[in-house]
Design a protein around this motif. Sequence first.
Motif, PDB file in Angstrom:
ATOM      1  N   ASN A  96       0.834  -1.206   0.000  1.00  0.00           N
ATOM      2  CA  ASN A  96       0.000   0.000   0.000  1.00  0.00           C
ATOM      3  C   ASN A  96       0.863   1.248   0.000  1.00  0.00           C
ATOM      4  N   PHE A  98       0.174   5.383   0.554  1.00  0.00           N
ATOM      5  CA  PHE A  98      -0.803   6.398   0.945  1.00  0.00           C
ATOM      6  C   PHE A  98      -0.149   7.763   0.895  1.00  0.00           C
ATOM      7  N   ASN A 105      -4.954   6.487  -1.811  1.00  0.00           N
ATOM      8  CA  ASN A 105      -4.393   5.149  -1.596  1.00  0.00           C
ATOM      9  C   ASN A 105      -4.138   4.449  -2.916  1.00  0.00           C
TER      10      ASN A 105
END
Length: 117
Positions: A96, A98, A105
């Motif tokens: 991920n 962010f 995201n």
Amino acid sequence: QVQLVESGGGLVQPGGSLRLSCAASERIFGINVMGWYRQVPGKQRELVSSITTGGGTNYADSVKGRFTISRDNAKNTVYLQMNSLEPEDTAVYYCNLFYVLIERNYWGQGTQVTVSS
């Protein structure tokens, strides 16, 4: 559109080690957090570990002392070194990214980690 590509998953025996890598398709800039999540069928995706732009780290209690997250900003890559793996670590692991200021995201496609004898 940033693409994240994970690698390094596979089958390992209990007590073994794996190293996951996640490379971004373009330069990562600004204030951001990169992390690893995992998910097993029927359960919610959970945070395993995260690392900030400046290197601050966070770990789930279940992996503290066994997993280590790191990042190479020059290579736009984040790593997860997993040691002393347990069957309970079996899951699909997702990378991920962010971006904090724009609250956006990005997710990788996931890589399977299976811990079994």
